[in-house]
Scaffold this motif. Structure first.
Motif, PDB file in Angstrom:
ATOM      1  N   ALA A 214       0.872  -1.179   0.000  1.00 38.70           N
ATOM      2  CA  ALA A 214       0.000   0.000   0.000  1.00 38.70           C
ATOM      3  C   ALA A 214       0.905   1.224   0.000  1.00 38.70           C
ATOM      4  O   ALA A 214       1.820   1.324   0.827  1.00 38.70           O
ATOM      5  CB  ALA A 214      -0.927   0.000   1.209  1.00 38.70           C
ATOM      6  N   ASP A 215       0.674   2.134  -0.913  1.00 35.37           N
ATOM      7  CA  ASP A 215       1.555   3.288  -1.105  1.00 35.37           C
ATOM      8  C   ASP A 215       1.339   4.329  -0.008  1.00 35.37           C
ATOM      9  O   ASP A 215       0.341   4.312   0.711  1.00 35.37           O
ATOM     10  CB  ASP A 215       1.289   3.906  -2.478  1.00 35.37           C
ATOM     11  CG  ASP A 215       2.569   4.422  -3.112  1.00 35.37           C
ATOM     12  OD1 ASP A 215       3.518   4.724  -2.362  1.00 35.37           O
ATOM     13  OD2 ASP A 215       2.617   4.529  -4.356  1.00 35.37           O
ATOM     14  N   ALA A 216       2.283   5.246   0.100  1.00 35.50           N
ATOM     15  CA  ALA A 216       2.181   6.330   1.074  1.00 35.50           C
ATOM     16  C   ALA A 216       2.980   7.525   0.557  1.00 35.50           C
ATOM     17  O   ALA A 216       3.976   7.364  -0.166  1.00 35.50           O
ATOM     18  CB  ALA A 216       2.686   5.904   2.448  1.00 35.50           C
ATOM     19  N   PHE A 217       2.509   8.731   0.917  1.00 30.24           N
ATOM     20  CA  PHE A 217       3.201   9.955   0.487  1.00 30.24           C
ATOM     21  C   PHE A 217       2.914  11.036   1.517  1.00 30.24           C
ATOM     22  O   PHE A 217       1.932  10.968   2.275  1.00 30.24           O
ATOM     23  CB  PHE A 217       2.719  10.376  -0.903  1.00 30.24           C
ATOM     24  CG  PHE A 217       3.588  11.417  -1.555  1.00 30.24           C
ATOM     25  CD1 PHE A 217       4.931  11.168  -1.787  1.00 30.24           C
ATOM     26  CD2 PHE A 217       3.068  12.642  -1.914  1.00 30.24           C
ATOM     27  CE1 PHE A 217       5.739  12.115  -2.381  1.00 30.24           C
ATOM     28  CE2 PHE A 217       3.863  13.609  -2.505  1.00 30.24           C
ATOM     29  CZ  PHE A 217       5.205  13.349  -2.740  1.00 30.24           C
ATOM     30  N   THR A 218       3.789  12.041   1.551  1.00 25.38           N
ATOM     31  CA  THR A 218       3.605  13.135   2.508  1.00 25.38           C
ATOM     32  C   THR A 218       2.343  13.939   2.214  1.00 25.38           C
ATOM     33  O   THR A 218       1.726  14.490   3.131  1.00 25.38           O
ATOM     34  CB  THR A 218       4.830  14.068   2.467  1.00 25.38           C
ATOM     35  OG1 THR A 218       5.069  14.490   1.106  1.00 25.38           O
ATOM     36  CG2 THR A 218       6.064  13.347   2.995  1.00 25.38           C
ATOM     37  N   ASN A 219       1.950  14.016   0.958  1.00 24.77           N
ATOM     38  CA  ASN A 219       0.722  14.711   0.586  1.00 24.77           C
ATOM     39  C   ASN A 219      -0.452  13.746   0.712  1.00 24.77           C
ATOM     40  O   ASN A 219      -0.535  12.768  -0.028  1.00 24.77           O
ATOM     41  CB  ASN A 219       0.830  15.229  -0.854  1.00 24.77           C
ATOM     42  CG  ASN A 219      -0.404  16.002  -1.278  1.00 24.77           C
ATOM     43  OD1 ASN A 219      -1.370  16.138  -0.518  1.00 24.77           O
ATOM     44  ND2 ASN A 219      -0.379  16.534  -2.497  1.00 24.77           N
ATOM     45  N   PRO A 220      -1.393  13.984   1.615  1.00 21.98           N
ATOM     46  CA  PRO A 220      -2.513  13.046   1.804  1.00 21.98           C
ATOM     47  C   PRO A 220      -3.468  12.994   0.621  1.00 21.98           C
ATOM     48  O   PRO A 220      -4.354  12.128   0.610  1.00 21.98           O
ATOM     49  CB  PRO A 220      -3.205  13.575   3.066  1.00 21.98           C
ATOM     50  CG  PRO A 220      -2.844  15.021   3.128  1.00 21.98           C
ATOM     51  CD  PRO A 220      -1.469  15.127   2.554  1.00 21.98           C
ATOM     52  N   GLN A 221      -3.300  13.874  -0.345  1.00 16.55           N
ATOM     53  CA  GLN A 221      -4.186  13.857  -1.513  1.00 16.55           C
ATOM     54  C   GLN A 221      -3.708  12.877  -2.589  1.00 16.55           C
ATOM     55  O   GLN A 221      -4.461  12.576  -3.519  1.00 16.55           O
ATOM     56  CB  GLN A 221      -4.275  15.268  -2.128  1.00 16.55           C
ATOM     57  CG  GLN A 221      -4.823  16.324  -1.168  1.00 16.55           C
ATOM     58  CD  GLN A 221      -6.188  15.945  -0.616  1.00 16.55           C
ATOM     59  OE1 GLN A 221      -7.073  15.515  -1.356  1.00 16.55           O
ATOM     60  NE2 GLN A 221      -6.352  16.102   0.696  1.00 16.55           N
ATOM     61  N   ALA A 222      -2.469  12.384  -2.472  1.00 14.34           N
ATOM     62  CA  ALA A 222      -1.967  11.419  -3.464  1.00 14.34           C
ATOM     63  C   ALA A 222      -2.837  10.173  -3.440  1.00 14.34           C
ATOM     64  O   ALA A 222      -3.189   9.665  -2.368  1.00 14.34           O
ATOM     65  CB  ALA A 222      -0.515  11.069  -3.157  1.00 14.34           C
ATOM     66  N   ASN A 223      -3.200   9.669  -4.611  1.00 18.01           N
ATOM     67  CA  ASN A 223      -4.107   8.520  -4.662  1.00 18.01           C
ATOM     68  C   ASN A 223      -3.851   7.677  -5.900  1.00 18.01           C
ATOM     69  O   ASN A 223      -3.080   8.049  -6.778  1.00 18.01           O
ATOM     70  CB  ASN A 223      -5.578   8.977  -4.628  1.00 18.01           C
ATOM     71  CG  ASN A 223      -5.916   9.907  -5.785  1.00 18.01           C
ATOM     72  OD1 ASN A 223      -5.228   9.947  -6.795  1.00 18.01           O
ATOM     73  ND2 ASN A 223      -6.981  10.677  -5.627  1.00 18.01           N
ATOM     74  N   GLY A 224      -4.521   6.512  -5.944  1.00 14.49           N
ATOM     75  CA  GLY A 224      -4.440   5.639  -7.106  1.00 14.49           C
ATOM     76  C   GLY A 224      -3.533   4.438  -6.906  1.00 14.49           C
ATOM     77  O   GLY A 224      -2.653   4.421  -6.041  1.00 14.49           O
TER      78      GLY A 224
END
Length: 476
Positions: A305-315
């Motif tokens: 499951a992916d993760a990024f500092t920006n909570p809006q990142a999706n897909g």
């Protein structure tokens, strides 16, 4: 003074003595799994035996804790016995219901404890106890054919070609892996009925000699090889992976999706699943693809499951090994003597010159890379049909788990656990089923287009399985 020294030495030996702490046995989605917990690392040896079928595990320089309870039968294992054939050796005997070769033992570390793991591949269903057939004389004369006309159904044609496989003799030492295929032998003679002359009696109700067979039954009877789908649940144990805003741990989501994918794979005709882990424990990254190779996997799928500092990142995303990673890994593989002695792409490199081995390894890796990209594109297409993808094309990275030289491999980022909306969906069992189905659809699409020889997919494509579409097999 001498007596005191001997007493101290005895106390030291008792304190340092290794023990088998527990023996556990259970059924999983991919077969029967045994776990032997030790208080420290130990040497071991495995001895496969036949007539009757059993597997002997000797743990050297190790005693058996008095708290150990022998587990009940489960799956392929009919019974478990323990003993001490000689001082300092703990022997564990697994009585088997069929000649299925074991995968392992693999030594894993969980919270400072060593665990030996053995796995017998299977469909997760217990082996039925059958009435033993009478002894068969060597080279028996074939029975006379029944005068009834033979059936021309595809199932009967395939079953007629089926012959029992001989179980290979495997000598397995510490840390080595043996794999095999279970064999079944069915014997019988045609039953003839006499017709009375006077009076003419009503014929008895016909026995159901040829019951309706599922596509899995047809594949088994025809000795068609099942595709092995290795499924790797990312992270695990002390490695939690990414954590969502509401506290969802990536290692839990990946295990849930991996189990669901294994369940769906095992419900498909012509496929069987292999889970690198089916519980919450950690496996080193380089051991994950090695376990897939040991299981003779046709494809390796690592779930994350992916993760990024920006909570809006999706897909969703699908990764394959980068070209630079592939070439550097090939060089390391060839430089490692242990790996160079291994089979890569079905070819043993040990007896080849460095130049020839390099060429063979490069050809194998190039073919694997092309297959990885083709399957990954189909899987990405499946994910795109149920939701947004992070990028339109597959991505490339030098992930350790993707470095197998001869097993097409991909890493699936199911969604962004750092996105609150996607975190909620990832926890939903219904969405997990959709994710698993999307990945399976991509794998199924690829192998339907390019089926390996000798598999159910190849037989279906050639038309030798008839018109059955396998819908009965996919029913819950």
């Amino acid at each position: 003074m001498l007596g005191l020294m001997l007493l101290l030495a005895l106390c030291w030996n008792l304190a340092e003595a290794r023990e088998v702490k527990s023996v556990q046995l259970r059924d999983t989605a991919t077969g029967t799994r045994a776990e032997i917990a030790l208080d420290s690392r130990a040497e071991f040896r495995v001895i496969p035996l036949s007539n009757p079928d059993r597997l002997v595990l000797d743990v050297l320089d190790t005693g058996l804790s008095p708290k150990v309870r022998v587990p009940a039968s489960s799956g392929i294992v009919k019974a478990v016995r323990t003993g001490t054939p000689e001082p300092g050796i703990t022997r564990i005997v697994f009585d088997l219901a069929a000649p299925v070769a074991v995968i392992g033992p693999n030594l894993e570390w969980r919270e400072g404890q060593a665990v030996l793991v053995l796995q017998w591949p299977g469909d997760g269903k217990p082996v039925a106890t059958e009435t033993p057939a009478p002894p068969i004389a060597p080279n028996p004369a074939p029975p006379k054919p029944d005068p009834a006309p033979p059936s021309n159904s595809p199932a009967d044609i395939l079953a007629a070609k089926s012959t029992p496989d001989a179980m290979p003799t495997v000598k397995q030492g510490s840390g080595t892996v043996a794999t095999g295929v279970p064999t079944r032998v069915a014997t019988g003679e045609p039953v003839r009925t006499e017709i009375a002359k006077q009076p003419v009696a009503a014929p008895p109700a016909p026995a159901e000699a040829n019951p309706v067979q599922s596509t899995q039954d047809v594949a088994r009877n025809a000795k068609l090889r099942q595709l092995v789908i290795a499924i790797d649940a990312g992270h695990g144990g002390q490695d939690t992976g990414a954590i969502g805003a509401s506290g969802t741990r990536e290692k839990d989501i990946t295990l849930q999706v991996a189990r669901e994918l294994a369940k769906q794979v095992n419900a498909m005709p012509g496929m069987k699943a292999y889970l690198t882990r089916d519980a919450d424990f950690f496996i080193p990254l380089d051991q994950r693809y090695k376990k897939a190779r040991a299981a003779k996997a046709d494809v390796f799928v690592s779930i994350h499951a992916d993760a990024f500092t920006n909570p809006q990142a999706n897909g969703s995303s699908v990764f394959v090994l980068s070209q630079r990673g592939a070439s550097s890994q090939a060089a390391r593989w060839l430089a490692n003597q242990e790996n160079a002695a291994d089979l890569v792409g079905g070819v043993k490199l040990k007896d080849k010159s460095d130049t020839l081995a390099s060429v063979l390894l490069d050809l194998s890796q190039s073919a694997t890379q092309r297959a990885s990209e083709a399957i990954a594109k189909d899987v990405l297409g499946g994910l795109a049909r149920i939701g947004k993808t992070h990028k339109r094309d597959i991505e490339r990275a030098n992930f350790v788990v993707l470095r197998s030289p001869d097993v097409p491999s991909m890493l699936v980022e199911t969604a962004f656990i750092s996105n609150p909306d996607e975190e909620r969906r990832l926890k939903d069992p219904a969405y997990q089923r959709q994710l698993a189905r999307a990945v399976l659809d991509g794998i199924d699409r690829y192998f339907s287009r390019l089926p390996p020889p000798g598999t159910w997919y190849a037989a279906k494509r050639s038309g030798s399985l008839g018109s059955s579409d396998g819908s009965a097999d996919a029913a819950p």
